[in-house]
Design a protein around this motif. Structure first.
Motif, mmCIF file in Angstrom:
data_model
loop_
_atom_site.group_PDB
_atom_site.id
_atom_site.type_symbol
_atom_site.label_atom_id
_atom_site.label_comp_id
_atom_site.label_asym_id
_atom_site.label_seq_id
_atom_site.Cartn_x
_atom_site.Cartn_y
_atom_site.Cartn_z
ATOM 1 N N THR A 252 28.985 21.919 -44.816
ATOM 2 C CA THR A 252 29.950 22.128 -42.734
ATOM 3 C C THR A 252 29.651 23.095 -41.857
ATOM 4 N N MET A 253 29.037 23.864 -42.350
ATOM 5 C CA MET A 253 28.253 24.926 -41.818
ATOM 6 C C MET A 253 27.082 24.345 -41.373
ATOM 7 N N MET A 254 26.197 23.982 -42.024
ATOM 8 C CA MET A 254 24.469 23.296 -41.453
ATOM 9 C C MET A 254 24.931 22.418 -40.105
ATOM 10 N N ILE A 255 25.475 21.604 -40.599
ATOM 11 C CA ILE A 255 26.222 20.740 -38.902
ATOM 12 C C ILE A 255 27.000 21.421 -38.209
ATOM 13 N N LEU A 256 27.332 22.697 -38.670
ATOM 14 C CA LEU A 256 28.053 23.485 -36.535
ATOM 15 C C LEU A 256 27.127 23.944 -36.248
ATOM 16 N N ALA A 257 26.832 24.702 -37.545
ATOM 17 C CA ALA A 257 25.229 25.580 -36.761
ATOM 18 C C ALA A 257 24.005 24.663 -35.595
ATOM 19 N N VAL A 258 24.205 23.494 -36.474
ATOM 20 C CA VAL A 258 23.089 22.212 -35.709
ATOM 21 C C VAL A 258 23.542 22.260 -34.112
ATOM 22 N N THR A 259 25.022 21.896 -34.834
ATOM 23 C CA THR A 259 25.718 20.849 -33.254
ATOM 24 C C THR A 259 25.787 22.107 -32.430
ATOM 25 N N MET A 260 26.471 23.494 -32.446
ATOM 26 C CA MET A 260 25.992 24.481 -31.543
ATOM 27 C C MET A 260 24.611 24.815 -30.999
ATOM 28 N N HIS A 261 23.589 24.881 -31.532
ATOM 29 C CA HIS A 261 22.116 24.724 -30.874
ATOM 30 C C HIS A 261 22.126 23.362 -30.385
ATOM 31 N N ASN A 262 22.852 21.781 -30.003
ATOM 32 C CA ASN A 262 22.616 21.072 -29.391
ATOM 33 C C ASN A 262 23.022 21.412 -27.895
ATOM 34 N N LEU A 263 23.937 22.293 -27.950
ATOM 35 C CA LEU A 263 24.671 22.095 -26.961
ATOM 36 C C LEU A 263 24.343 22.488 -25.870
ATOM 37 N N PRO A 264 23.216 23.649 -26.102
ATOM 38 C CA PRO A 264 22.627 23.308 -24.503
ATOM 39 C C PRO A 264 21.562 22.391 -23.710
ATOM 40 N N GLU A 265 20.975 22.144 -25.133
ATOM 41 C CA GLU A 265 20.345 20.903 -24.892
ATOM 42 C C GLU A 265 21.366 19.582 -23.445
ATOM 43 N N GLY A 266 21.984 19.432 -24.217
ATOM 44 C CA GLY A 266 22.994 18.268 -23.591
ATOM 45 C C GLY A 266 23.510 19.084 -22.427
ATOM 46 N N MET A 267 23.906 20.843 -22.157
ATOM 47 C CA MET A 267 24.292 21.513 -20.805
ATOM 48 C C MET A 267 22.947 21.012 -20.128
ATOM 49 N N ALA A 268 21.820 20.884 -20.245
ATOM 50 C CA ALA A 268 20.030 20.391 -19.979
ATOM 51 C C ALA A 268 20.308 19.535 -19.075
ATOM 52 N N VAL A 269 20.314 18.535 -19.498
ATOM 53 C CA VAL A 269 20.190 17.074 -19.586
ATOM 54 C C VAL A 269 21.849 16.558 -18.447
ATOM 55 N N GLY A 270 22.614 17.227 -18.190
ATOM 56 C CA GLY A 270 23.833 17.387 -17.370
ATOM 57 C C GLY A 270 23.770 18.153 -16.224
ATOM 58 N N ILE A 271 22.884 19.058 -16.402
ATOM 59 C CA ILE A 271 22.447 19.904 -15.176
ATOM 60 C C ILE A 271 21.090 19.456 -14.251
ATOM 61 N N VAL A 272 21.023 18.526 -15.001
ATOM 62 C CA VAL A 272 19.462 18.173 -14.507
ATOM 63 C C VAL A 272 19.803 16.438 -13.630
ATOM 64 N N TYR A 273 20.924 15.712 -14.204
ATOM 65 C CA TYR A 273 21.392 14.537 -13.788
ATOM 66 C C TYR A 273 22.115 15.277 -12.650
ATOM 67 N N ALA A 274 22.951 16.391 -12.425
ATOM 68 C CA ALA A 274 23.957 16.964 -11.482
ATOM 69 C C ALA A 274 22.889 17.078 -10.091
ATOM 70 N N GLY A 275 22.035 17.973 -10.329
ATOM 71 C CA GLY A 275 20.843 18.844 -8.998
ATOM 72 C C GLY A 275 20.189 17.108 -8.252
ATOM 73 N N SER A 276 20.130 16.147 -9.354
ATOM 74 C CA SER A 276 20.052 15.193 -8.990
ATOM 75 C C SER A 276 20.811 14.189 -8.155
ATOM 76 N N ILE A 277 22.315 14.107 -8.473
ATOM 77 C CA ILE A 277 23.284 13.432 -8.162
ATOM 78 C C ILE A 277 23.664 13.943 -6.153
ATOM 79 N N LEU A 278 23.825 15.726 -6.966
ATOM 80 C CA LEU A 278 23.608 16.233 -5.677
ATOM 81 C C LEU A 278 22.697 16.353 -4.219
ATOM 82 N N ASN A 279 21.469 15.187 -4.726
ATOM 83 C CA ASN A 279 20.208 15.586 -4.168
ATOM 84 C C ASN A 279 19.402 16.089 -3.727
ATOM 85 N N ASN A 280 19.300 17.011 -4.498
ATOM 86 C CA ASN A 280 18.705 17.924 -4.459
ATOM 87 C C ASN A 280 17.810 17.775 -3.975
#
Length: 257
Positions: free
Chosen positions: A109-137
């Motif tokens: 459980t701890m291993m999965i939790l650690a990896v999941t938390m490390h994956n969060l910034p990657e998901g945010m990165a994708v969302g941020i870039v797509y948000a920028g493209s949607i906002l016509n940047n």
């Protein structure tokens, strides 16, 4: 356009899922020769994605002679955020090897939790870039956002395999090891979607968020991937893999951006 965005935010999760599925085809531990190559490859992909898809757009969005400030501040905050997570949530490889951990959670459980938390910034990165493209940047296109998604998916493939294989060796069934490995990546599309929902609020600080995601991703590379790839036998493979991954992601980003 909506279908391409949905596909884009799901691509990293698909990469994790395909990597986790290796548990059905590999009976023993991942060959160290291959593992080092994949770790280096993932490192190269993430470094190139952090620079071309995140840091450079962050600088280009900012105006004036001090345009580097948002990139520098966001980058350091991203590094600091992951440092905080590593201090509060033990590393995956330490959890996997340490016995008698005082936490009531199991090592799995701890291993999965650690990896999941490390994956969060990657998901945010994708969302941020797509948000920028949607906002016509003008500095971010859908193609560039897709390049980042593909780069993270490439990085997630070996990560999924590296998670699921040790779980199987601990005694879990192939199916359960696959599910745990796959679920470690589910936070990425969730994080991307939540970031996009809040896109109207993040536009003024978008350069900071892009560089924040870059710092977070590079922290994972420096703290986790490179040390694991450069220790023990076949460490040269990690260097070769890094070069291949970096060049491939650079080509993807420049060609699609």
């Amino acid at each position: 356009m909506q279908s391409s965005i949905i596909l884009g935010i799901m691509i990293p999760f698909i990469g994790t899922t395909l990597g986790s599925a290796c548990v059905f085809f590999m009976k023993d531990d991942m060959n160290p020769f291959v593992q080092k190559l994949l770790l280096g490859f993932a490192s190269g992909v993430m470094v190139a994605a952090s620079v071309w898809s995140l840091l450079i757009p962050s600088i280009e969005m900012s105006e004036g002679t001090l345009s580097f400030i948002p990139a520098a501040v966001g980058f350091l905050l991203g590094m600091g955020f992951l440092l905080f997570l590593d201090k509060t949530i033990p590393h995956m490889h330490l959890d996997h090897q340490t016995e008698g951990h005082q936490s009531s959670l199991s090592n799995t459980t701890m291993m999965i939790l650690a990896v999941t938390m490390h994956n969060l910034p990657e998901g945010m990165a994708v969302g941020i870039v797509y948000a920028g493209s949607i906002l016509n940047n003008s500095e971010i296109s859908i193609a560039a956002a897709l390049a980042l998604s593909l780069g993270i998916a490439i990085q997630n493939f070996p990560e999924g395999a590296i998670i699921s294989m040790p779980l199987k060796n601990e005694g879990l069934s192939s199916y359960k090891a696959f599910i745990y490995g796959m679920l470690s990546g589910i936070v990425e599309p969730i994080g991307a979607l939540m970031t996009m929902i809040l896109s109207s609020y993040i536009l003024p600080i978008l350069p900071y968020l892009l560089s924040f995601a870059s710092g977070a991703m590079l922290y994972v590379v420096v703290e986790e991937l490179i040390p694991e790839g450069s220790t023990g036998s076949h460490s040269n493979n990690a260097t070769i893999g890094f070069a291949i991954g970096f060049v491939l992601m650079m080509i993807l980003d420049v060609a699609l951006g």
